[in-house]
Design a protein around this motif. Structure first.
Motif, PDB file in Angstrom:
ATOM      1  N   THR A 125       0.836  -1.196   0.000  1.00  0.00           N
ATOM      2  CA  THR A 125       0.000   0.000   0.000  1.00  0.00           C
ATOM      3  C   THR A 125       0.873   1.248   0.000  1.00  0.00           C
ATOM      4  O   THR A 125       0.634   2.186  -0.753  1.00  0.00           O
ATOM      5  CB  THR A 125      -0.930   0.013   1.230  1.00  0.00           C
ATOM      6  N   ARG A 126       1.887   1.249   0.833  1.00  0.00           N
ATOM      7  CA  ARG A 126       2.784   2.414   0.921  1.00  0.00           C
ATOM      8  C   ARG A 126       3.516   2.640  -0.402  1.00  0.00           C
ATOM      9  O   ARG A 126       3.614   3.764  -0.879  1.00  0.00           O
ATOM     10  CB  ARG A 126       3.773   2.221   2.058  1.00  0.00           C
TER      11      ARG A 126
ATOM     12  N   ALA B   4       4.452  12.082   2.335  1.00  0.00           N
ATOM     13  CA  ALA B   4       4.107  10.717   2.742  1.00  0.00           C
ATOM     14  C   ALA B   4       4.008  10.564   4.251  1.00  0.00           C
ATOM     15  O   ALA B   4       3.201   9.776   4.740  1.00  0.00           O
ATOM     16  CB  ALA B   4       5.118   9.734   2.179  1.00  0.00           C
ATOM     17  N   LYS B   5       4.783  11.329   5.007  1.00  0.00           N
ATOM     18  CA  LYS B   5       4.736  11.145   6.457  1.00  0.00           C
ATOM     19  C   LYS B   5       3.456  11.704   7.081  1.00  0.00           C
ATOM     20  O   LYS B   5       3.140  11.405   8.213  1.00  0.00           O
ATOM     21  CB  LYS B   5       5.979  11.737   7.124  1.00  0.00           C
ATOM     22  N   TYR B   6       2.703  12.484   6.326  1.00  0.00           N
ATOM     23  CA  TYR B   6       1.445  13.020   6.827  1.00  0.00           C
ATOM     24  C   TYR B   6       0.253  12.141   6.448  1.00  0.00           C
ATOM     25  O   TYR B   6      -0.875  12.457   6.802  1.00  0.00           O
ATOM     26  CB  TYR B   6       1.212  14.438   6.297  1.00  0.00           C
ATOM     27  N   LEU B   7       0.491  11.067   5.739  1.00  0.00           N
ATOM     28  CA  LEU B   7      -0.597  10.189   5.330  1.00  0.00           C
ATOM     29  C   LEU B   7      -0.795   9.081   6.356  1.00  0.00           C
ATOM     30  O   LEU B   7       0.152   8.554   6.913  1.00  0.00           O
ATOM     31  CB  LEU B   7      -0.290   9.568   3.964  1.00  0.00           C
TER      32      LEU B   7
ATOM     33  N   GLN C  47      -7.267  12.097   1.619  1.00  0.00           N
ATOM     34  CA  GLN C  47      -6.193  12.584   2.485  1.00  0.00           C
ATOM     35  C   GLN C  47      -5.339  13.639   1.785  1.00  0.00           C
ATOM     36  O   GLN C  47      -4.926  14.609   2.398  1.00  0.00           O
ATOM     37  CB  GLN C  47      -5.313  11.422   2.940  1.00  0.00           C
ATOM     38  N   LEU C  48      -5.083  13.429   0.494  1.00  0.00           N
ATOM     39  CA  LEU C  48      -4.297  14.413  -0.253  1.00  0.00           C
ATOM     40  C   LEU C  48      -5.025  15.749  -0.360  1.00  0.00           C
ATOM     41  O   LEU C  48      -4.406  16.810  -0.237  1.00  0.00           O
ATOM     42  CB  LEU C  48      -3.963  13.886  -1.644  1.00  0.00           C
ATOM     43  N   GLU C  49      -6.317  15.706  -0.578  1.00  0.00           N
ATOM     44  CA  GLU C  49      -7.089  16.948  -0.653  1.00  0.00           C
ATOM     45  C   GLU C  49      -7.047  17.683   0.681  1.00  0.00           C
ATOM     46  O   GLU C  49      -6.908  18.908   0.719  1.00  0.00           O
ATOM     47  CB  GLU C  49      -8.540  16.649  -1.065  1.00  0.00           C
TER      48      GLU C  49
END
Length: 128
Positions: A40-41, A59-62, A81-83
């Motif tokens: 997934t990552r 990536a560390k904020y996901l 999450q990106l939005e």
């Protein structure tokens, strides 16, 4: 009588086999979850890269526990999450510029286009 004596041994053997099977199943579930999380990552990082987001800080904020891979190989939960990140931390999505270091103002002198004199050429040759 003989039949009743063998039965407890069969139950004990079955319980031991069941315990062994449960232990193996737990080990395989843990491995599957590890590999699923890694897949997934990696898929999320590939998706981010394809979207032009090469900033590794994103990536560390996901929260990858909220991102799942569908049967078709698509990521579910990443777009939302990106939005949210674009709204909360827009600086992560901007173009970063590299700052070169180690130079001083003397390095930024304008280069003269006039031809060198013979004295300048001789001085340059002696410096080398």
């Amino acid at each position: 009588m003989e039949d009743t004596q063998e039965r407890p041994n069969d139950i004990a053997a079955m319980e031991a086999a069941l315990q062994k099977a449960n232990t193996e199943a737990l080990k395989h579930r843990e491995q599957r979850n590890t590999y699923r999380g890694l897949a997934t990552r990696l898929l999320a990082e590939k998706t981010l890269s394809e979207a032009g987001l090469t900033n590794s800080k994103v990536a560390k904020y996901l929260d990858f526990s909220q991102v799942t891979v569908t049967d078709t190989g698509e990521l579910e939960g990443l777009t939302e999450q990106l939005e949210a990140l674009k709204t909360d931390l827009p600086e992560l999505f901007g173009v970063t510029k590299r700052v070169s270091g180690g130079g001083d103002a003397a390095d930024k002198r304008p280069v003269s286009n006039k031809p060198k004199t013979s004295a300048d050429a001789l001085a340059d040759a002696l410096k080398s």
